[in-house]
Motif scaffolding. Structure first.
Motif, PDB file in Angstrom:
ATOM      1  N   GLY A  11       0.826  -1.196   0.000  1.00 19.18           N
ATOM      2  CA  GLY A  11       0.000   0.000   0.000  1.00 19.18           C
ATOM      3  C   GLY A  11       0.859   1.245   0.000  1.00 19.18           C
ATOM      4  O   GLY A  11       2.089   1.190  -0.069  1.00 19.18           O
ATOM      5  N   CYS A  12       0.156   2.379   0.072  1.00 18.93           N
ATOM      6  CA  CYS A  12       0.826   3.677   0.063  1.00 18.93           C
ATOM      7  C   CYS A  12       1.337   4.014   1.464  1.00 18.93           C
ATOM      8  O   CYS A  12       1.118   3.280   2.428  1.00 18.93           O
ATOM      9  N   LEU A  13       1.948   5.169   1.554  1.00 21.47           N
ATOM     10  CA  LEU A  13       2.525   5.606   2.834  1.00 21.47           C
ATOM     11  C   LEU A  13       1.469   5.781   3.924  1.00 21.47           C
ATOM     12  O   LEU A  13       1.686   5.399   5.074  1.00 21.47           O
ATOM     13  N   CYS A  14       0.308   6.328   3.583  1.00 26.59           N
ATOM     14  CA  CYS A  14      -0.698   6.631   4.615  1.00 26.59           C
ATOM     15  C   CYS A  14      -1.663   5.473   4.861  1.00 26.59           C
ATOM     16  O   CYS A  14      -2.385   5.472   5.852  1.00 26.59           O
ATOM     17  N   GLY A  15      -1.721   4.502   3.953  1.00 20.85           N
ATOM     18  CA  GLY A  15      -2.599   3.352   4.144  1.00 20.85           C
ATOM     19  C   GLY A  15      -3.980   3.505   3.532  1.00 20.85           C
ATOM     20  O   GLY A  15      -4.800   2.594   3.623  1.00 20.85           O
ATOM     21  N   ALA A  16      -4.272   4.650   2.884  1.00 22.80           N
ATOM     22  CA  ALA A  16      -5.580   4.835   2.245  1.00 22.80           C
ATOM     23  C   ALA A  16      -5.750   3.913   1.037  1.00 22.80           C
ATOM     24  O   ALA A  16      -6.866   3.584   0.661  1.00 22.80           O
ATOM     25  N   VAL A  17      -4.645   3.536   0.425  1.00 26.13           N
ATOM     26  CA  VAL A  17      -4.680   2.604  -0.704  1.00 26.13           C
ATOM     27  C   VAL A  17      -3.904   1.354  -0.297  1.00 26.13           C
ATOM     28  O   VAL A  17      -2.724   1.435   0.078  1.00 26.13           O
ATOM     29  N   PHE A  74      -1.405   7.064  -8.151  1.00 28.07           N
ATOM     30  CA  PHE A  74      -0.867   7.567  -6.884  1.00 28.07           C
ATOM     31  C   PHE A  74      -1.982   7.660  -5.859  1.00 28.07           C
ATOM     32  O   PHE A  74      -3.170   7.749  -6.196  1.00 28.07           O
ATOM     33  N   CYS A  75      -1.618   7.649  -4.603  1.00 26.85           N
ATOM     34  CA  CYS A  75      -2.612   7.778  -3.536  1.00 26.85           C
ATOM     35  C   CYS A  75      -3.172   9.191  -3.524  1.00 26.85           C
ATOM     36  O   CYS A  75      -2.412  10.154  -3.455  1.00 26.85           O
ATOM     37  N   PRO A  76      -4.513   9.333  -3.572  1.00 23.78           N
ATOM     38  CA  PRO A  76      -5.105  10.677  -3.584  1.00 23.78           C
ATOM     39  C   PRO A  76      -4.922  11.416  -2.261  1.00 23.78           C
ATOM     40  O   PRO A  76      -5.080  12.630  -2.204  1.00 23.78           O
ATOM     41  N   LYS A  77      -4.560  10.707  -1.210  1.00 20.80           N
ATOM     42  CA  LYS A  77      -4.391  11.359   0.093  1.00 20.80           C
ATOM     43  C   LYS A  77      -2.930  11.740   0.366  1.00 20.80           C
ATOM     44  O   LYS A  77      -2.626  12.882   0.682  1.00 20.80           O
ATOM     45  N   CYS A  78      -2.023  10.784   0.265  1.00 16.33           N
ATOM     46  CA  CYS A  78      -0.618  11.066   0.632  1.00 16.33           C
ATOM     47  C   CYS A  78       0.288  11.274  -0.572  1.00 16.33           C
ATOM     48  O   CYS A  78       1.428  11.709  -0.420  1.00 16.33           O
ATOM     49  N   GLY A  79      -0.206  10.962  -1.782  1.00 13.65           N
ATOM     50  CA  GLY A  79       0.574  11.227  -2.986  1.00 13.65           C
ATOM     51  C   GLY A  79       1.590  10.162  -3.357  1.00 13.65           C
ATOM     52  O   GLY A  79       2.284  10.306  -4.363  1.00 13.65           O
TER      53      GLY A  79
HETATM   54 ZN   LIG Z   1      -1.749   7.228   0.944  1.00  7.41          ZN
END
Ligand SMILES: [Zn+2]
Ligand SMILES: [Zn+2]
Length: 132
Positions: A11-17, A74-79
């Protein structure tokens, strides 16, 4: 009899994806092109290629069409940059190696865009195929 069917989460850095890729990848590469450099902010980008149908998503990367028909997700929250895919051939998807929770099982098979490689940062391995 047990079937060998590994799963690879990430997943992405923030975990939203988040995603889970099942089975073995069909490829892996280091890409030295200018667009991957800009996209990642790094000297070289490393991708693991999976069959599109073997990856399930929780949260969805936002697509950016970086060149006609080529999409970077890309993650829409953390990029965090997560994916690259060719809209004209959606049978596979490239996922950035660093997006996996455990990147250790994967192996690079190719260096792409070698004519553009930064020797000082490319980590060039003479045992891997180099493609200009
Ligand atoms: Zn993210
Ligand atoms: Zn590239």
């Amino acid at each position: 009899m047990t079937t060998y069917n590994p799963t690879h989460s990430g997943g992405c850095l923030c975990g939203a994806v988040r995603f889970v890729a099942s089975g073995d990848p069909v490829g892996g590469n280091h890409c030295h092109c200018d667009m991957c450099r800009k996209d990642s902010g790094s000297g070289v980008s490393t991708f693991v290629t999976f069959a599109t149908g073997s990856v399930t998503w929780d949260g969805k990367p936002t697509d950016y069409e970086s060149s006609p028909g080529k999409f970077r997700g890309f993650c829409p929250k953390c990029g965090s940059s997560i994916t690259w895919r060719n809209g004209a051939n959606d049978s596979t998807i490239d996922i950035r190696l660093g997006s996996f929770d455990d990147p250790r099982p994967f192996k690079a098979r190719k260096h792409l865009w070698m004519r553009n490689a930064l020797e000082s940062f490319a980590g060039i391995d003479p045992d891997i195929e180099h493609i200009d």
